[in-house]
Design a protein around this motif. Structure first.
Motif, PDB file in Angstrom:
ATOM      1  N   ARG A 105      29.344  40.153  24.360  1.00 51.77           N
ATOM      2  CA  ARG A 105      30.409  39.345  24.196  1.00 51.77           C
ATOM      3  C   ARG A 105      30.640  39.052  22.652  1.00 51.77           C
ATOM      4  O   ARG A 105      31.551  38.694  22.328  1.00 51.77           O
ATOM      5  CB  ARG A 105      30.145  37.876  25.100  1.00 51.77           C
ATOM      6  N   ARG A 106      29.447  38.944  22.036  1.00 59.98           N
ATOM      7  CA  ARG A 106      29.250  38.452  20.642  1.00 59.98           C
ATOM      8  C   ARG A 106      30.405  39.614  20.097  1.00 59.98           C
ATOM      9  O   ARG A 106      30.752  39.228  18.953  1.00 59.98           O
ATOM     10  CB  ARG A 106      28.248  38.295  20.071  1.00 59.98           C
ATOM     11  N   GLN A 109      34.056  38.778  20.614  1.00 60.07           N
ATOM     12  CA  GLN A 109      34.797  37.459  20.510  1.00 60.07           C
ATOM     13  C   GLN A 109      35.195  37.150  19.412  1.00 60.07           C
ATOM     14  O   GLN A 109      36.458  36.457  19.468  1.00 60.07           O
ATOM     15  CB  GLN A 109      33.868  36.331  20.974  1.00 60.07           C
ATOM     16  N   VAL A 112      39.214  37.253  18.886  1.00 61.61           N
ATOM     17  CA  VAL A 112      40.067  35.795  19.163  1.00 61.61           C
ATOM     18  C   VAL A 112      39.547  34.724  18.337  1.00 61.61           C
ATOM     19  O   VAL A 112      40.023  33.636  18.938  1.00 61.61           O
ATOM     20  CB  VAL A 112      40.086  35.652  20.740  1.00 61.61           C
ATOM     21  N   ALA A 113      38.806  34.870  17.223  1.00 60.68           N
ATOM     22  CA  ALA A 113      38.461  33.509  16.717  1.00 60.68           C
ATOM     23  C   ALA A 113      39.677  33.138  15.924  1.00 60.68           C
ATOM     24  O   ALA A 113      40.420  33.697  15.662  1.00 60.68           O
ATOM     25  CB  ALA A 113      37.214  33.901  15.810  1.00 60.68           C
ATOM     26  N   PRO A 114      39.807  31.845  15.776  1.00 57.43           N
ATOM     27  CA  PRO A 114      40.961  31.138  15.391  1.00 57.43           C
ATOM     28  C   PRO A 114      41.057  31.602  13.915  1.00 57.43           C
ATOM     29  O   PRO A 114      42.295  31.877  13.408  1.00 57.43           O
ATOM     30  CB  PRO A 114      40.568  29.600  15.017  1.00 57.43           C
ATOM     31  N   PHE A 357      33.513  26.863  32.133  1.00 54.41           N
ATOM     32  CA  PHE A 357      32.356  25.908  31.321  1.00 54.41           C
ATOM     33  C   PHE A 357      31.242  26.996  31.285  1.00 54.41           C
ATOM     34  O   PHE A 357      31.084  27.616  32.081  1.00 54.41           O
ATOM     35  CB  PHE A 357      32.199  24.376  31.864  1.00 54.41           C
ATOM     36  N   VAL A 359      28.400  29.705  29.314  1.00 52.89           N
ATOM     37  CA  VAL A 359      28.341  30.567  28.561  1.00 52.89           C
ATOM     38  C   VAL A 359      29.473  31.729  28.775  1.00 52.89           C
ATOM     39  O   VAL A 359      29.984  32.463  28.231  1.00 52.89           O
ATOM     40  CB  VAL A 359      27.053  31.573  28.530  1.00 52.89           C
ATOM     41  N   HIS A 360      30.163  31.579  30.022  1.00 50.96           N
ATOM     42  CA  HIS A 360      31.312  32.197  30.351  1.00 50.96           C
ATOM     43  C   HIS A 360      32.749  31.755  30.030  1.00 50.96           C
ATOM     44  O   HIS A 360      33.688  32.430  30.559  1.00 50.96           O
ATOM     45  CB  HIS A 360      31.351  32.611  31.719  1.00 50.96           C
ATOM     46  N   ARG A 361      32.414  30.687  29.598  1.00 49.31           N
ATOM     47  CA  ARG A 361      33.633  30.114  29.038  1.00 49.31           C
ATOM     48  C   ARG A 361      34.743  31.132  28.485  1.00 49.31           C
ATOM     49  O   ARG A 361      34.582  31.740  27.589  1.00 49.31           O
ATOM     50  CB  ARG A 361      33.509  28.816  28.157  1.00 49.31           C
ATOM     51  N   MET A 363      36.897  33.075  26.454  1.00 44.43           N
ATOM     52  CA  MET A 363      36.912  33.455  25.041  1.00 44.43           C
ATOM     53  C   MET A 363      38.174  33.438  24.351  1.00 44.43           C
ATOM     54  O   MET A 363      38.156  33.057  23.156  1.00 44.43           O
ATOM     55  CB  MET A 363      36.410  35.148  25.046  1.00 44.43           C
ATOM     56  N   ASN A 365      40.542  31.440  24.738  1.00 41.58           N
ATOM     57  CA  ASN A 365      41.273  29.906  24.953  1.00 41.58           C
ATOM     58  C   ASN A 365      41.865  29.418  23.846  1.00 41.58           C
ATOM     59  O   ASN A 365      43.199  29.179  24.073  1.00 41.58           O
ATOM     60  CB  ASN A 365      40.227  28.856  25.491  1.00 41.58           C
ATOM     61  N   ARG A 366      41.660  29.833  22.645  1.00 37.45           N
ATOM     62  CA  ARG A 366      42.300  29.273  21.639  1.00 37.45           C
ATOM     63  C   ARG A 366      43.688  30.238  21.355  1.00 37.45           C
ATOM     64  O   ARG A 366      44.760  29.883  20.988  1.00 37.45           O
ATOM     65  CB  ARG A 366      41.691  29.296  20.134  1.00 37.45           C
TER      66      ARG A 366
ATOM     67  N   ALA B  45      28.736  22.441  27.918  1.00 37.16           N
ATOM     68  CA  ALA B  45      29.279  23.323  28.580  1.00 37.16           C
ATOM     69  C   ALA B  45      30.435  23.843  27.763  1.00 37.16           C
ATOM     70  O   ALA B  45      30.981  24.788  28.427  1.00 37.16           O
ATOM     71  CB  ALA B  45      29.699  22.851  29.906  1.00 37.16           C
ATOM     72  N   MET B  74      26.958  31.813  21.352  1.00 35.87           N
ATOM     73  CA  MET B  74      28.442  32.476  21.382  1.00 35.87           C
ATOM     74  C   MET B  74      29.284  32.395  20.434  1.00 35.87           C
ATOM     75  O   MET B  74      30.397  32.747  20.363  1.00 35.87           O
ATOM     76  CB  MET B  74      29.195  32.090  22.739  1.00 35.87           C
TER      77      MET B  74
END
Lengths: 413, 106
Positions: A105-106, A109, A112-114, A357, A359-361, A363, A365-366, B45, B74
């Motif tokens: 994931r790292r 991700q 898609v960081a702002p 919610f 660790v799988h929240r 990625m 979202n923003r 969370a 993360m």
């Protein structure tokens, strides 16, 4: 008629209701059934279903607890209620536990960081404007195909820097990836899914090599995978590459598409909220979060108990399937005031469960919020009313909570 | 009441009179400090109340718990100073503490 839709929502014994029935979402009849689960059996065991036995978790706080507890509730081997066919054993980090999950994931991700999103905003806005400017004023048309699908397909092509003229393939692959009967109760055949995913992998493998040969200064997902030491050789692990592609394609497609449609429907169902929006466009960011809550474009995620565990007064056994029903958590009056109401200036609008919610929240979202914000900013510049003029047709699935079509007319400002 | 200073990414500084026994996240929200989203409301969370605790104050702020560590891992901008402010319970020992806010929350 199947069992669930024939069972009376108010009086049928809970053990006679199939909560995995994909018609509950297609027919929009799920509300009362899941309200009963929240009230009468919030941690509920269903012994028989087309997907095998499973637990339903339906209250907001319980879902947060399960979603946050990756040690007792594993995401492996799959996160859909149904099992994944063995013929294409794609590996994706949404269906992995830490630490392997974290490494993969790292690597992706940051795209898609702002910080990167700000770079993309101008391009996204210009594409939104072109789509809206092309709509047929004065005619009835389908919002799903002409706006929602068109928009999200263009966004995906942008994220992958995928050949723009072939972008419809991305949408097709997304639609078949989780659309089979055994996975989510959909209508895609296993053969069609297999053929489609093969083509997806072939296309992206060629794209990988082409991009490797002609590197560019870009933030597209393939370039980012190639740059990160952890994923630089991912093309040599085809099932891992395919898994990540599917995750990013499905994750960026159904979700935004169905929120883009759900927002139009919600504003038509709650006209006083539409008036609030017309009077104050600065409500758009909070409305976007409310749309994502109200729609809940992905209905569930599934976990597997890693040990015998007592939860909510019930004994969950090792290896039991545990399904978190996000759309139910978002309508839980214990956590959200007047949850069935669509309220665009809600207090704490981001306190919803649609992104999951733990660790799988989600990625992206923003990115999702940004796309919907731009869409509504540009809609409000052009149209005083996007009027729903017929019934929506909803998707038959227990996973994708969305729309096949929504007839509308647009009325210019 | 301990005074805690939160510094936005753009350098704007906010010094608040914090309430002991309450999380730093809630203290920041109650004092309208921008830059902390706290989508999950303090359940460790979501990871959107990320802050960087200045090294001199790391002991006072305490260590992150394993779940917090998993959420922090993360963040693309994670560092050794990273904490989730919902997991920092304010104490009198934090009088004068400085924390920095990240460029973005996600």
């Amino acid at each position: 008629m199947n069992q669930a839709t024939s069972a009376l929502p108010h009086s049928a014994p809970l053990d006679q209701i199939d909560f995995s029935d994909p018609n509950l979402l297609r027919d929009d009849t799920w509300h009362r059934y899941f309200a009963r689960l929240r009230d009468e059996s919030p941690v509920h065991y269903q012994a028989e279903s087309p997907f095998g036995p499973f637990w339903s978790i339906t209250r907001f706080d319980d879902i947060v607890a399960v979603d946050s507890n990756f040690k007792d509730f594993s995401s492996e081997p799959a996160i859909l209620i149904g099992d994944i066919p063995d013929d294409m054993p794609a590996e994706m980090f949404i269906a992995m536990d830490p630490p392997k999950h974290d490494v993969q994931r790292r690597a992706v991700q940051s795209v898609v960081a702002p910080r990167n999103l700000a770079e993309m905003e101008v391009l996204i806005r210009s594409r939104v404007c072109a789509i809206l400017d092309g709509l047929p004023v004065g005619e009835t048309f389908d919002w799903v195909s002409d706006v929602s699908i068109n928009l999200t397909t263009q966004m995906l092509a942008t994220l992958f820097d995928f050949p723009f003229e072939q972008r419809h393939k991305l949408t097709y692959w997304s639609d078949i990836a989780a659309g089979t009967e055994e996975m989510t109760g959909g209508d895609v055949s296993t053969e069609e899914r297999m053929e489609g995913l093969k083509e997806c992998l072939q296309t992206f493998t060629a794209l990988w090599h082409e991009r490797k040969a002609n590197p560019r200064d870009s933030f597209d997902l393939i370039t980012l995978l190639q740059r990160d030491p952890n994923t630089a050789d991912m093309v040599d692990k085809p099932m891992e590459y395919l898994g990540n592609l599917m995750l990013l394609i499905v994750g960026g497609n159904d979700t935004t598409r169905n929120s883009a449609t759900g927002g139009v429907l919600a504003l038509n169902l709650f006209p006083e909220e539409y008036d609030k929006l017309r009077a104050d466009h600065s409500l758009i960011p909070s409305m976007v979060s409310e749309i994502i809550r109200w729609q809940t474009p992905l209905a569930h995620m599934r976990r597997r108990a890693t040990r015998d565990i007592e939860f909510g007064g019930q004994q969950i056994k090792k290896d039991d399937k545990v399904v978190m029903w996000y759309m139910s958590g978002n309508r839980d009056e214990r956590a959200i005031a007047s949850p069935d109401q669509f309220i665009i200036d809600r207090e704490n609008p981001r306190h919803h469960i649609s992104f999951g919610f733990g660790v799988h929240r989600c990625m992206g979202n923003r990115l999702a919020e940004m796309q919907l914000r731009i869409l509504w900013e540009e809609i409000m510049q052009r149209f005083r009313f996007v009027e729903v003029v017929g019934e929506p047709v909803r998707v038959k699935s227990n996973f994708v909570k969305g729309y096949e079509s929504l007839p509308v007319r647009v009325h210019p400002v | 009441m301990p005074r805690i200073t939160l510094v936005e990414f753009n350098g704007t500084s906010h010094t608040i009179e914090a309430e002991v026994g309450k999380s730093l996240m809630l203290n920041a929200i109650d004092n309208s400090v921008p830059g902390i989203d706290a989508d999950c409301g303090g359940a460790c969370a979501c990871g959107t109340c990320h802050v960087f605790v200045e090294p001199a104050w790391s002991e006072a702020a305490g260590e992150s718990n394993p779940l917090e560590g998993a959420m922090l891992s993360m963040r693309p901008d994670q560092s050794d100073l990273s904490r989730l402010s919902c997991q920092i319970e304010v104490t009198d020992a934090m009088d004068g503490m400085v924390v920095r806010l990240p460029e973005y929350q996600m």
